[in-house]
Design an enzyme around this catalytic site. Structure first.
Site, PDB file in Angstrom:
ATOM      1  N   GLU A 120      -9.032 -11.692  12.740  1.00  0.00           N
ATOM      2  CA  GLU A 120      -8.339 -11.843  11.465  1.00  0.00           C
ATOM      3  C   GLU A 120      -8.797 -10.811  10.443  1.00  0.00           C
ATOM      4  O   GLU A 120      -8.554 -10.971   9.241  1.00  0.00           O
ATOM      5  CB  GLU A 120      -8.555 -13.252  10.897  1.00  0.00           C
ATOM      6  CG  GLU A 120      -9.968 -13.580  10.459  1.00  0.00           C
ATOM      7  CD  GLU A 120     -10.849 -14.117  11.581  1.00  0.00           C
ATOM      8  OE1 GLU A 120     -11.817 -14.826  11.265  1.00  0.00           O
ATOM      9  OE2 GLU A 120     -10.562 -13.841  12.759  1.00  0.00           O
ATOM     10  N   THR A 133       0.857  -1.185   0.000  1.00  0.00           N
ATOM     11  CA  THR A 133       0.000   0.000   0.000  1.00  0.00           C
ATOM     12  C   THR A 133       0.891   1.232   0.000  1.00  0.00           C
ATOM     13  O   THR A 133       2.096   1.147   0.253  1.00  0.00           O
ATOM     14  CB  THR A 133      -0.931   0.023   1.230  1.00  0.00           C
ATOM     15  OG1 THR A 133      -0.150  -0.180   2.425  1.00  0.00           O
ATOM     16  CG2 THR A 133      -1.987  -1.079   1.148  1.00  0.00           C
TER      17      THR A 133
END
Length: 375
Positions: free
Chosen positions: A279, A267
């Protein structure tokens, strides 16, 4: 005389306390370090000039005060350049009280003092407490002051009274201010540490859900103000309970930590990566269209699928993720709805068989592999 020096110490203490609060809680949050250093120098220069304003008039030409203490303190706090700047401002301020022998002596005193305390600071060992170097600096500056004042005044009866008082007040006041600064600095460091821990997920080092909420609301405000699109990805590890049940929770923790690193690597620096719980992860993508967000999500999905997730020194397992995506305001102009729509997109990705990206657009839920994307 003692009361005048005591007033100097009280003013300095109050000024340093107030300035440090302003510096830590406002300036450091909004300004680059170079600008803060310059402000440090100006602030210390102003404090030194205030000391001259509340100085003791020894004779018609000579002023005695603690103008050098702010220079010493700012050197310990911020470094050499702010100390040089503050010294220049104090020297300039001294000429407002006249250009004469005493003002020239003041220039010599400030210049020699600055040079000496810089040398003392450079000689300080890394493990040496700050207050010890500060005491050496105060002792040195007092010696310089005593010599310069003796040359200018030459009234030994007056000096016999003035210098002992000056030494006691300067040493006690200077060390006291150094201790205060060190105490405040330590308290501020602890506060920042607690603040960081309160906003950070302890396992992955990413933002936690509380910090996600803060960042999301801030980015929404920026998006509206700048008329830019804002995208959101919600990422969930497929069959993660199976990993915990089969290999144990330590193995699951290793998977989550490695996934967190992958998300940060794939990113942009401006993107905001968080662990929202269990999660589930999220990525806030400022100034990012829906098609670009889906491109990023697809890249993440492929990288996760190709990555080797080590659960111990000798074993690894395959992992896949499902990702939901949506964009404000193109997906919806309702700020309250955007997160829910992203969650629903993630749910659709799970329903369609996992290991895929689904985006919510004006046309409804669309699997990413049915579209062509461009950055």
């Amino acid at each position: 005389m003692v009361s005048d020096f005591f007033i100097n110490i009280c003013i300095l203490t109050a000024l340093f306390f107030s300035y440090l609060q302003l510096r830590w809680h406002t300036l450091e949050k909004h300004l680059p370090q170079k600008a803060i250093c310059a402000i440090d120098g100006v602030a210390a220069g102003i404090m030194g000039n205030l000391m001259m304003y509340y100085s003791i008039q020894v004779n018609d030409l000579t002023l005695v005060d603690l103008r050098h203490i702010p220079v010493l303190m700012i050197l310990l706090i911020s470094g050499v350049r702010p100390a040089v700047l503050s010294t220049m401002l104090i020297i300039g301020g001294r000429f407002l009280y006249g250009f004469n022998l005493s003002s020239m002596a003041a220039i010599i005193f400030m210049t020699v003092t600055l040079a000496g305390i810089i040398i003392i600071d450079r000689m300080r060992k890394s493990h040496q407490p700050r207050y010890i170097s500060g005491f050496y600096m105060i002792f040195y500056s007092n010696l310089v002051f005593s010599v310069v004042l003796s040359v200018v005044v030459r009234d030994w009866d007056l000096l016999a009274i003035l210098l002992p008082v000056y030494w006691v007040i300067s040493c006690l006041g200077g060390v006291g201010i150094i201790y205060l600064i060190q105490y405040l600095d330590h308290s501020h460091a602890l506060f920042k540490s607690y603040e960081q821990k309160a906003s950070m997920d302890h396992l992955t080092g990413l933002n936690n859900v509380r910090q996600f909420d803060i960042q999301w609301n801030q980015q929404l405000e920026n998006s509206e103000k700048k008329k830019k699109e804002l995208s959101l990805l919600i990422i969930d590890v497929d069959h993660f309970n199976h990993v915990n049940d089969t290999y144990g929770h330590p193995a699951g923790d290793q998977v989550l930590k490695q996934l967190a690193r992958l998300l940060q690597e794939h990113t942009r620096d401006t993107d905001i990566v968080s662990r929202n719980g269990g999660e589930e992860f999220s990525v806030i993508l400022p100034d990012c269209s829906n098609s670009s967000a889906c491109h990023v999500a697809e890249r993440i999905r492929r990288e996760v699928m190709a990555h080797t997730f080590w659960i111990n020194a000798s074993s690894h397992i395959p992992i896949t993720v499902s990702i939901g995506a949506s964009t404000y305001p193109s997906t919806t102009e309702d700020r309250e709805e955007i997160i829910d729509l992203t969650d629903q997109s993630l749910y659709q990705a799970k329903q369609l068989g996992r290991n895929r990206v689904v985006s919510f657009t004006s046309g409804g839920f669309v699997p990413a592999d049915n579209r062509t994307y461009s950055m």
